[in-house]
Design an enzyme around this catalytic site. Structure first.
Site: not given
Ligand code: IVH
Length: 691
Positions: A84, A116
């Site tokens: 990402l 996350k």
């Protein structure tokens, strides 16, 4: 930065990042923190965005992760395991959404927000409901087969119940998720490491990565890893056929199939909700409740069709982003070193930094404490450094990235003369001091101290105004402050009559001062507020009480000072030889005595304090305060303790009676526990005062 300079910096950033990534991902070694490495990557990312033609295909921004280790069997991922891109601010998020809108031609506002987790990504393959292969990400295309090790994780199902699901489990399933270690396990493993005499791991991710790559599954098993699954990669068509439309629904299906998903994840409508989610989880008190570490949130466009249409840019999906928490560390450049001369004449090197955001605030200066620190760090002007704001607010240079040097860096020289008045510098151990007691810079620092809250408390006389008054020769020392007239100030540019009036009435109202404050205001080397109070009570004012009133003026102080001996001063508890000498030296200096006389002439008076029969409730008890109190200020708490006969000390020792710990207590709290000193929380402390 021009193109040539940008090119040079880019190639150095690439080299540096590659080396650290290799160390980290392949060798499981870490020389700089994740935040510092992220910060280097972010600079590279921005430079490449500014000069796209300078971005090479082998840039770390175009790559997923390190090379696989040789010991494990390599496996090819059917669809690449992407990474990402990172966002660090609300603006980064807005820019991301804008780019996505431009690419897709439609705006998007439905997102799925996930925590996350600070672990490592894995791929799991289930055939006919049986876990047949688990692998690491590796370089995104080829990973390592760690099936044996993943099987040791209880959160990973070995066999799925195929029947009785609303959506039947397809014969072949490719999933992705995160392997991590809880904070508790992390602590336990590190304690074990220390016991074994080995180095503790730097962060939970290192433990998870190291554990999953153990050749012996027994070792992996002993580490008690955990996992969350967050994506169904294949078979995509089965999901579409079944009418699954969002990323959120995929999570729900995973749950019904028996996988562990994170229940704190949630959909967000619009960026404002995303920001709320992120800000909520960034708060320490909320993160503290989680059993694992998170380093940000993952924001994914919830509509699967839109997500797919977004495709891939570099090695990351366009329609997802990692919105990181404010890093506590960042890299920047030392642009200059300025020398500050403190109130006591000590020279302190202060670094001017290329402004950088650390922990949510922009930092442009960092004190280096002393010249030994520069030597220890090996610091030069022009160096790329790592800045940290650990816990507290004061930013520190913690590391020099010497590999980023260009050869143009300049040595930092210790000045032989004061940068302000040219006087010779005197070295005392690690400390360098301006030899001229009248040095202008010292003077300004002294004046700042003189008017500060704990001294004369003259509000409105900030450093700029003081500097101005000095520059206009309206004051030559602190005593002159009390002789200023409205007209002196009102005529100065940018000062009106009103502000002049305010300053004068403020100084007048502060002319009468308590003895401890007066002593503190003198700025005697090593003499802080507590020592000033001790000096006031136990030395200067003793035996001076008459008719319940304490009558003591500057002339009395001068008289006493003439008789002072260093030995006598040392009889006062808490005053050591160094402090006693400093006090003795100050009062032996004729210039200082003249200054005291001038203060008296300028109308400064020492407050008459009514001597009350001293309270004995806390007599003989020494208190140390740490952390923030809610019901009262620290000053009020100290006053209260003193009024009840107790004493205050700034440091914890075996003589300490109690340590009062407010919110976020500091190292004194730890020290108290170590020495077995009683620790009171605020309520217990308040009760003690009441009793
Ligand atoms: S989604 C295309 N969700 O963060 C990659 N990733 O920087 C989709 N991570 O490689 C990843 N928690 O190791 C996703 N809830 C979460 C995550 C998560 C941690 C990690 C993962 C990924 C990295 C991306």
């Amino acid at each position: 930065m021009d193109k040539k300079a940008a090119g040079e910096r880019i190639s150095q950033l690439v080299k540096t990042i590659n080396r650290h990534r290799y160390l980290y991902h392949v060798l499981d070694k870490q020389e700089i923190s994740d935040a510092a490495l992220d910060s280097l990557k972010n600079e590279l990312f921005n430079l490449e965005r500014q000069y796209p033609e300078l971005a090479s295909p082998d840039s770390p921004t175009q790559r997923v992760a390190g090379k696989p280790l040789k010991e494990f069997k390599k496996v090819r991922h059917e669809t690449p395991m992407l990474s990402l891109n990172d966002a660090f601010s609300e603006q980064d998020m807005k820019d991301w959404l804008e780019r996505l809108k431009n690419y897709l031609g439609i705006p998007n506002s439905n997102f799925y927000c996930e925590l996350k987790i600070d672990g490592l990504a894995v791929e799991l393959i289930y055939e006919n409901g049986v876990l047949t292969r688990g692998s690491t990400r590796g370089d995104g295309f080829i990973g390592e087969d760690i099936t044996q090790n993943l099987k040791t994780i209880e959160a990973v199902p070995l066999k799925l119940e195929i029947e009785n699901h609303k959506l039947k489990i397809p014969p072949r399933l490719v999933l992705r998720g995160e392997i991590f270690i809880t904070k508790k396990e992390f602590k336990r493993i590190n304690e074990e490491q220390i016991k074994k005499g080995e180095k503790p791991f730097a962060n939970p991710r290192n433990v998870a990565a190291g554990s999953v790559r153990q050749l012996d599954p027994k070792v992996t098993s002993s580490r008690h890893l955990d996992s969350y699954i967050y994506d169904i990669v294949l078979p995509a068509e089965v999901l579409t056929k079944a009418g699954v439309k969002t990323h959120e629904e995929k999570h729900q299906i995973l749950k019904t199939w028996g996988f562990k998903i994170n229940s704190d994840n949630k959909p967000a409508n619009g960026l404002a909700e995303v920001f709320n989610f992120r800000n909520f989880w960034e708060k320490k008190e909320n993160r503290d409740k989680l059993p694992f570490e998170i380093d940000g949130i993952v924001v994914i466009v919830n509509d699967d069709k839109v997500f797919d249409a977004g495709g891939v840019i570099g090695k990351a999906p366009r329609a997802a982003i990692a919105y990181k928490f404010s890093p506590r560390e960042a890299e920047t450049i030392i642009e200059d070193i300025k020398i500050q001369v403190g109130r006591t004449g000590v020279l302190t090197p202060v670094a001017t930094l290329r402004p950088v955001e650390v922990g949510g605030v922009t930092i442009s200066h960092s004190t280096l404490h002393n010249f030994d620190e520069i030597k220890r760090l090996g610091l030069k002007i022009g160096d790329t450094v790592v800045i940290s704001r650990a816990g507290d607010v004061i930013p520190k240079v913690i590391k020099v990235l010497k590999e980023m040097r260009t050869g143009k860096e300049k040595e930092i020289k210790i000045p032989a003369n004061c940068p302000f008045d040219g006087a010779k510098i005197i070295k005392e151990g690690a400390v360098y001091r301006c030899g001229n007691p009248k040095c202008g810079a010292r003077h300004l620092q002294f004046l700042k101290h003189f008017v500060s809250r704990s001294a004369f408390n003259i509000q409105g006389l900030g450093p700029k105004i003081l500097n101005r008054l000095l520059g206009e020769n309206l004051i030559s020392d602190a005593a002159d402050i009390f002789q200023l007239k409205e007209g002196d100030i009102a005529v100065l540019e940018r000062f009106g009559e009103k502000s002049a009036q305010n300053i004068i009435s403020e100084t007048k109202s502060r002319q009468i001062i308590s003895l401890p404050r007066f002593i503190y205001s003198l700025g005697i080397l090593h003499v802080g507020e507590e020592t000033s109070r001790l000096l006031a009570d136990k030395f200067f004012a003793r035996g001076k009480s008459s008719g319940g009133k304490q009558v003591f003026q500057i002339k009395d102080l001068i008289e006493q000072a003439k008789k002072i001996t260093a030995e006598e001063l040392q009889e006062i508890p808490d005053i050591g030889p160094r402090m006693a000498q400093s006090i003795y030296d100050w009062f032996s200096n004729e210039k200082n005595i003249e200054f005291l006389g001038k203060m008296e002439k300028s109308g400064v008076e020492i407050e008459s304090v009514k001597r009350q029969a001293p309270s004995v409730k806390l007599k003989g008890k020494i208190f140390v305060l740490t952390g923030t109190l809610e019901a009262m200020s620290r000053e009020q708490a100290k006053e209260k303790i003193r009024s009840l006969g107790g004493e205050i000390s700034e440091s914890v020792s075996k003589n300490t009676g109690y340590v009062v710990a407010g919110l976020e207590p500091g190292s004194k709290f730890e020290k108290a526990k170590e020495l077995g000193i009683s620790v009171l929380n605020e309520q217990e402390f308040l009760n003690m005062l009441k009793k």
